[in-house]
Write an enzyme that holds these catalytic residues in place. Structure first.
Site, PDB file in Angstrom:
ATOM      1  N   LYS A 179       5.193  41.568 -64.140  1.00 57.41           N
ATOM      2  CA  LYS A 179       6.115  41.705 -63.009  1.00 57.41           C
ATOM      3  C   LYS A 179       7.502  41.858 -63.601  1.00 57.41           C
ATOM      4  CE  LYS A 179       7.563  39.919 -58.618  1.00 57.41           C
ATOM      5  NZ  LYS A 179       8.930  40.392 -58.917  1.00 57.41           N
ATOM      6  N   ARG A 190      14.251  50.349 -53.209  1.00 54.65           N
ATOM      7  CA  ARG A 190      13.382  49.483 -52.412  1.00 54.65           C
ATOM      8  C   ARG A 190      13.644  49.669 -50.919  1.00 54.65           C
ATOM      9  NH1 ARG A 190      11.691  46.468 -49.196  1.00 54.65           N
ATOM     10  NH2 ARG A 190      11.011  44.301 -49.329  1.00 54.65           N
ATOM     11  N   GLU A 229       9.030  50.163 -61.739  1.00 57.68           N
ATOM     12  CA  GLU A 229      10.168  49.251 -61.790  1.00 57.68           C
ATOM     13  C   GLU A 229      11.056  49.701 -62.945  1.00 57.68           C
ATOM     14  OE1 GLU A 229      10.426  46.883 -59.485  1.00 57.68           O
ATOM     15  OE2 GLU A 229      11.682  45.258 -60.278  1.00 57.68           O
ATOM     16  N   PHE A 277       3.885  51.996 -61.944  1.00 60.17           N
ATOM     17  CA  PHE A 277       2.709  51.212 -61.556  1.00 60.17           C
ATOM     18  C   PHE A 277       1.888  51.832 -60.426  1.00 60.17           C
ATOM     19  CE2 PHE A 277       6.432  48.946 -59.586  1.00 60.17           C
ATOM     20  CZ  PHE A 277       6.158  49.241 -58.261  1.00 60.17           C
ATOM     21  N   LYS A 333       2.149  38.313 -55.840  1.00 60.87           N
ATOM     22  CA  LYS A 333       3.131  38.053 -56.892  1.00 60.87           C
ATOM     23  C   LYS A 333       3.107  36.574 -57.262  1.00 60.87           C
ATOM     24  CE  LYS A 333       6.731  38.274 -53.311  1.00 60.87           C
ATOM     25  NZ  LYS A 333       7.800  39.092 -52.750  1.00 60.87           N
TER      26      LYS A 333
HETATM   27  P1  ATP Z   1       9.516  42.077 -51.794  1.00 65.78           P
HETATM   28  O1  ATP Z   1       9.771  43.378 -52.477  1.00 65.78           O
HETATM   29  O2  ATP Z   1       8.088  41.624 -51.887  1.00 65.78           O
HETATM   30  O3  ATP Z   1      10.122  41.959 -50.417  1.00 65.78           O
HETATM   31  P2  ATP Z   1      11.509  41.035 -53.503  1.00 65.78           P
HETATM   32  O4  ATP Z   1      12.202  42.343 -53.398  1.00 65.78           O
HETATM   33  O5  ATP Z   1      12.283  39.784 -53.326  1.00 65.78           O
HETATM   34  O6  ATP Z   1      10.264  40.957 -52.562  1.00 65.78           O
HETATM   35  P3  ATP Z   1       9.881  40.082 -55.560  1.00 65.78           P
HETATM   36  O7  ATP Z   1       9.463  38.988 -54.678  1.00 65.78           O
HETATM   37  O8  ATP Z   1      10.517  39.691 -56.824  1.00 65.78           O
HETATM   38  O9  ATP Z   1      10.852  41.100 -54.911  1.00 65.78           O
HETATM   39  O10 ATP Z   1       8.583  40.972 -55.908  1.00 65.78           O
HETATM   40  C1  ATP Z   1       8.228  42.227 -55.469  1.00 65.78           C
HETATM   41  C2  ATP Z   1       8.840  43.333 -56.343  1.00 65.78           C
HETATM   42  O11 ATP Z   1       8.411  43.216 -57.694  1.00 65.78           O
HETATM   43  C3  ATP Z   1       8.405  44.730 -56.007  1.00 65.78           C
HETATM   44  O12 ATP Z   1       9.030  45.234 -54.857  1.00 65.78           O
HETATM   45  C4  ATP Z   1       8.794  45.488 -57.270  1.00 65.78           C
HETATM   46  O13 ATP Z   1      10.153  45.867 -57.194  1.00 65.78           O
HETATM   47  C5  ATP Z   1       8.691  44.451 -58.364  1.00 65.78           C
HETATM   48  N1  ATP Z   1       7.665  44.699 -59.387  1.00 65.78           N
HETATM   49  C6  ATP Z   1       7.801  44.416 -60.697  1.00 65.78           C
HETATM   50  N2  ATP Z   1       6.717  44.717 -61.393  1.00 65.78           N
HETATM   51  C7  ATP Z   1       5.814  45.233 -60.529  1.00 65.78           C
HETATM   52  C8  ATP Z   1       4.489  45.736 -60.658  1.00 65.78           C
HETATM   53  N3  ATP Z   1       3.851  45.765 -61.820  1.00 65.78           N
HETATM   54  N4  ATP Z   1       3.874  46.173 -59.531  1.00 65.78           N
HETATM   55  C9  ATP Z   1       4.498  46.155 -58.340  1.00 65.78           C
HETATM   56  N5  ATP Z   1       5.754  45.694 -58.157  1.00 65.78           N
HETATM   57  C10 ATP Z   1       6.421  45.233 -59.243  1.00 65.78           C
END
Ligand code: ATP
Length: 597
Positions: free
Chosen positions: A254, A275, A305, A346, A429
């Site tokens: 991640k 995003r 990412e 990804f 996650k």
């Molecule tokens: P969300 O996008 O779920 O609303 P957030 O923006 O706060 O939450 P996180 O909770 O940190 O982000 O986790 C989701 C994000 O992780 C994804 O939107 C993407 O940007 C990131 N990410 C990093 N590595 C990966 C991966 N291998 N596959 C999918 N997403 C990934």
């Protein structure tokens, strides 16, 4: 349709705070609009001209709007300025002055259609270059000239980017279902799906108005038009992750960076979307250059990412570094050298003539591997298929050691297609912090601010934050946050919030606390806290766990991360709070007494 009729609907919308009523008013409007005008009306009711991802902004300066109003009414600009000083709002001034103007509030006998007004607004928004200010004033004065009081009020608010009808995406989707598939409860889902695939409410509305539900089948992925991202659920530990994935899953690093959806046409330059689906192609010229070279089958839509790497060691860097590249327009070359980036892909949604969003995840990954000729700058996300908690833990440790935040578990099961715009357990996650306190940070929307005291006198000292309730389309408060801001961040808050200032509690905000200053939902901040507790004061997910109680975040603290990649509708939702609450690890925080909500 006459613009005056649309405006009459806005007056009705403005007069109610009840979601159901708003939904009904909009549904009636959508039924009355001719199919070739409905898109315009949909965009306008959200204060937009085109879908957000096209980045066409209304929002002319107040001074320009005052000039145009004065020209239209044939009165000195000072008279307009004077009136605004009293009314506090140019929209109100426009209405009152138009009522007393030469046309006596009846308009000058010249009526405009929605399409004409829309065309003028589009011309105003897109005028550029030498003499564009003058052109904007002329165009605006022209539409204002024949306008009655209400028309003048909404026209001014529209061009200033201050419409404030409080009509969110969810309300529009509901109203479209009511209008074009009345009584059919199952219709909401395909309508939402069409929106998730196209990110364009105007297109969805037009298709429905023209051909009803079957019309939606014509909406497909298209290069250049972003798809709403698939999102992940959270889980408190890896045991739970594997249980939910039936014992086996693909685990990926991640990465701690910016999500990027890259659209690479068969020929011509690639486009990058964030995003929240804002275009950010200009910020990453090195990716625009590299992507067509490394993606061997085009057109293609891929996701990944983007992470900053240390120029000295090549190691991955935390999010704060890459955030320096976001929104940058100048010094791009220097920034490329100072903050070099790497993109870890990804997912693939389209490659060649083949849409792959419908394929299960293993097939998509396979496809991604086939169409990518990786380089140092664009690579595959590190992945390992695991079948035990031991394997998963080992991979998690490697991920942390390599500078990532944790792991993303992805289901390999039948049905693991790409679910645009949906958050579900197909992706889970699991972050490092989950082992420490509250299972995740919360992205809160600023809806109010409080004057500071002591060292913070004369500035804002704390902020009222809300989560988003998708069902009701309301922003509900969950904490008052004053910790974690450094002086520089506090100092820039008024500027960041200026365009969201609201003289009263916005209609789509639910709060029992009255701040010193209200803001319309717009700015999203990431906060951490010790735990979620039930509270009779806060309104977030009110009544979901206990009647008469919402959720409050104890000891909230700003992480320093302005979530510019999220719009208010992408903030943490009430549903997510309920899940966080039920899964939270209950050991009390070691933080001292702070400004708990
Ligand atoms: P969300 O996008 O779920 O609303 P957030 O923006 O706060 O939450 P996180 O909770 O940190 O982000 O986790 C989701 C994000 O992780 C994804 O939107 C993407 O940007 C990131 N990410 C990093 N590595 C990966 C991966 N291998 N596959 C999918 N997403 C990934």
């Amino acid at each position: 349709m006459q613009f005056a009729e649309l405006v009459a609907t806005y007056d009705k919308l403005a007069a109610t705070t009840k979601r159901l009523e708003m939904r009904q008013i909009l549904a009636e409007l959508f039924q009355r609009l001719p199919p070739d005008e409905i898109a315009e009306a949909v965009y306008l009711s959200q204060g937009l001209l085109r879908p957000e991802f096209e980045g066409i902004e209304l929002g002319v300066a107040g001074q320009l709007a005052r000039r145009a109003l004065a020209d239209a009414l044939g009165i000195p600009e000072e008279k307009v300025a004077q009136h605004v000083r009293q009314s506090g709002d140019l929209g109100t001034t426009a209405a009152e002055l138009a009522a007393g103007g030469p046309s006596g509030g009846e308009g000058a006998g010249r009526t405009s259609t929605v399409r004409e007004v829309y065309a003028a607004l589009l011309a105003i928004a897109t005028a550029s270059g030498d003499g564009s200010q003058k052109k904007k004033i002329e165009l605006l004065a022209e539409v204002l000239r024949g306008a009655g009081p209400s028309e003048a009020k909404y026209l001014t608010r529209l061009v200033l980017g201050q419409l404030r009808l409080g009509v969110g995406t969810q309300t529009i989707l509901d109203s479209l279902a009511d209008a074009f598939a009345p009584g059919d409860k199952a219709a909401r889902l395909p309508i939402e799906n069409a929106y998730n695939v196209s990110s364009d409410l105007g297109l969805v509305a037009t298709s429905l108005a023209k051909d009803g539900l079957p019309g939606l089948q014509g909406i497909h992925l298209q290069v250049g038009r972003p798809i709403r991202p698939m999102l992940a659920e959270r889980s408190p530990d890896l045991v739970d992750v594997l249980k939910r994935m039936d014992g086996g899953a693909a685990l990926e690093y991640k990465y701690d960076g910016l999500r990027i959806q890259a659209h690479i046409p068969a020929t011509g330059p690639a486009k990058l979307f964030s995003r929240r689906l804002e275009e950010m192609s200009a910020q990453f010229p090195e990716l625009i250059e590299e992507l067509p070279k490394v993606i061997t089958t085009r057109p293609a839509i891929v996701e990944g990412e983007c992470v900053s790497v240390s120029p000295e060691t090549g190691e991955l860097q935390p999010f704060q570094e890459i955030s320096r590249r976001r929104g940058r327009k100048y010094d791009l070359e220097r920034m490329q050298a100072e903050v070099p980036v790497r993109l870890f892909l990804f997912d693939v949604l389209l490659a060649g003539d083949e849409e792959s969003a419908e394929l299960d995840f293993p097939a998509r990954r396979h496809r991604l591997e086939k169409i990518l000729a990786p380089t140092d700058r664009v690579q595959l996300a590190t992945q390992r298929v695991v079948a035990s908690v031991e394997e998963a833990t080992a991979f998690f440790d490697e991920s942390i050691a390599d500078g990532c935040e944790g792991v993303m578990a992805k289901s390999l099961a039948a049905g693991s297609r790409y679910r645009a715009g949906a958050r579900g357990f197909w992706w889970i996650k699991y972050k490092r912090e989950y082992t420490i306190s509250l299972a995740d940070s919360i992205d809160g929307v600023v809806v109010g601010a409080f004057h500071g005291r002591g060292r913070r006198a004369g500035a804002f000292g704390a902020f009222l934050l809300a989560t988003y309730n998708r069902q009701s389309d309301l922003y509900e408060t969950f904490c008052k946050a004053g910790s974690g801001f450094d002086d520089a961040q506090l100092a820039e808050m008024p500027k960041r919030l200026e365009r969201f200032r609201s003289p009263e509690s916005p209609k789509n905000v639910s709060s029992s606390i009255v701040p010193d200053q209200w803001f319309r939902p717009g700015l999203v901040l990431e906060v951490r806290g010790a735990e979620l507790s039930l509270s009779a004061i806060h309104r977030a997910a009110f009544g979901a766990v206990r009647p008469g109680a919402g959720f409050a975040l104890r000891f909230p603290r700003f992480t320093g991360n302005f979530r510019e990649d999220k719009g208010p509708e992408e903030a943490t939702t009430a549903d997510e709070l309920v899940k966080l609450y039920t899964s939270q690890v209950r050991h009390h925080a070691v933080e001292g007494p702070g400004d708990a909500g």
